[in-house]
Design a protein around this motif. Structure first.
Motif, PDB file in Angstrom:
ATOM      1  N   ALA A  41      -6.074 -18.347  12.922  1.00  0.00           N
ATOM      2  CA  ALA A  41      -5.266 -17.133  12.735  1.00  0.00           C
ATOM      3  C   ALA A  41      -3.779 -17.457  12.718  1.00  0.00           C
ATOM      4  CB  ALA A  41      -5.568 -16.126  13.847  1.00  0.00           C
ATOM      5  N   ALA A  42      -3.354 -18.370  13.568  1.00  0.00           N
ATOM      6  CA  ALA A  42      -1.936 -18.736  13.625  1.00  0.00           C
ATOM      7  C   ALA A  42      -1.517 -19.576  12.420  1.00  0.00           C
ATOM      8  CB  ALA A  42      -1.639 -19.488  14.915  1.00  0.00           C
ATOM      9  N   PHE A  43      -2.485 -20.229  11.774  1.00  0.00           N
ATOM     10  CA  PHE A  43      -2.182 -21.075  10.616  1.00  0.00           C
ATOM     11  C   PHE A  43      -2.322 -20.337   9.291  1.00  0.00           C
ATOM     12  CE2 PHE A  43      -2.448 -24.472  13.645  1.00  0.00           C
ATOM     13  CZ  PHE A  43      -1.625 -25.455  13.122  1.00  0.00           C
ATOM     14  N   GLN A  44      -2.593 -19.036   9.342  1.00  0.00           N
ATOM     15  CA  GLN A  44      -2.748 -18.247   8.116  1.00  0.00           C
ATOM     16  C   GLN A  44      -1.542 -18.432   7.212  1.00  0.00           C
ATOM     17  OE1 GLN A  44      -3.613 -14.105   8.780  1.00  0.00           O
ATOM     18  NE2 GLN A  44      -2.906 -13.553   6.745  1.00  0.00           N
ATOM     19  N   GLY A  45      -1.790 -18.840   5.972  1.00  0.00           N
ATOM     20  CA  GLY A  45      -0.725 -18.999   4.989  1.00  0.00           C
ATOM     21  C   GLY A  45       0.012 -20.321   5.042  1.00  0.00           C
ATOM     22  N   ILE A  46      -0.307 -21.173   5.994  1.00  0.00           N
ATOM     23  CA  ILE A  46       0.387 -22.455   6.119  1.00  0.00           C
ATOM     24  C   ILE A  46      -0.403 -23.542   5.401  1.00  0.00           C
ATOM     25  CG2 ILE A  46       1.127 -24.270   7.722  1.00  0.00           C
ATOM     26  CD1 ILE A  46       1.748 -22.107   9.759  1.00  0.00           C
TER      27      ILE A  46
END
Length: 120
Positions: free
Chosen positions: A71-76
């Motif tokens: 979830a924290a890496f979404q889009g990375i």
């Protein structure tokens, strides 16, 4: 197109296709981590991130688990993490080579090296 965003916890700034994330907190808690990730996702759709977390002195367990989650890496796509501690860089790069992250992640002690890796 938004070039920068800042609140009391973090500064996000777009330069040459990279979003530089600079934390301004000494103690990272789960609510702060969630707010910073939410703001990043809402403000920027870029995929290259340079994260300077040298101001963070302590990271609580829940914040640590959340920041390592998908979830924290979404889009990375790629994330270069900056530290001023060589031992931290070595330990976490070893950890990242064993435990796969949702995105490409690597620690650096030099901002220039981190930017070069992001553009490779």
């Amino acid at each position: 197109m938004i070039k920068q965003f800042e609140n009391e916890h973090v500064r996000l700034e777009r330069t040459k296709g990279i979003i530089k994330v600079t934390y301004s907190v000494e103690h990272m808690t789960l609510p702060i981590a969630r707010e910073c990730v939410r703001d990043r996702i809402w403000m920027f759709s870029d995929t290259l991130f340079l994260v300077d977390h040298s101001s963070i002195k302590t990271l609580d367990r829940d914040a640590s688990k959340y920041l390592a989650s998908p979830a924290a890496f979404q889009g990375i796509g790629k994330c270069a993490l900056l530290t001023d501690k060589l031992l931290l860089k070595l330990v976490f790069n070893l950890y990242f080579s064993i435990i796969k992250q949702p995105s490409a992640v690597k620690y650096f002690t030099s901002e220039e090296d981190g930017i070069k890796w992001l553009h490779d």
